[in-house]
Design a protein around this motif. Structure first.
Motif: not given
Length: 152
Positions: A29-45
């Motif tokens: 859901v997050l991947r399909n709905n967040l506006p372009k420009g945010f990145e994803e990964g592991i952050l703060y565990g």
């Protein structure tokens, strides 16, 4: 649960089996709905969505070393799945909207901290509401909110 993993796939592999499907659903859901420009990964565990260095070179002010500006984190905690949304914490109107809309999407009581929404009934996560929340702020808008709050 904070993890020492380095990738989202590794994180998903190490969480309890009963959490994999709901966390994967929220992640989708997050991947399909967040506006372009945010990145994803592991952050703060945890699984994190953040403003990358290219968009916001100063990064997050509270880190000793450079860190991207966090926006949303997703984690499998001991007794619940946690969705941490910095906008809910920083924008009172967004917080109020979430609190008002939540009962329309879930028969269970909202369990929430300052930025953390706790889902204890993992078979009843309001994915449509999370999708709507994810669409509300662009990376550029988040940077402005963040900087305005830093100045206070």
């Amino acid at each position: 649960m904070t993890s020492k993993t380095e990738t989202i796939d590794q994180y998903l592999n190490e969480i309890p089996e009963e959490r994999k499907k709901p966390i994967s659903a929220i992640l989708k859901v997050l991947r399909n709905n967040l506006p372009k420009g945010f990145e994803e990964g592991i952050l703060y565990g945890m699984i994190g969505f953040y403003v990358p260095k290219e968009l916001y070179p100063p990064g997050y002010h509270a880190s000793k070393e450079w860190s991207p500006l966090p926006f949303i984190n997703l984690a499998s905690q001991k007794n619940f799945i946690a969705l941490y949304h910095s906008g809910i914490y920083a924008i009172p109107e967004l917080h109020d909207w979430w609190v008002q809309e939540y009962p329309k999407h879930s028969k269970y009581k909202l369990d929430m901290g300052k930025s953390c929404v706790r889902f204890k009934k993992i078979d009843h996560i309001p994915l449509e509401l999370i999708a709507e929340l994810a669409q509300k702020i662009t990376p550029e808008e988040w940077i402005k909110v963040y900087e305005d709050n830093l100045k206070r």
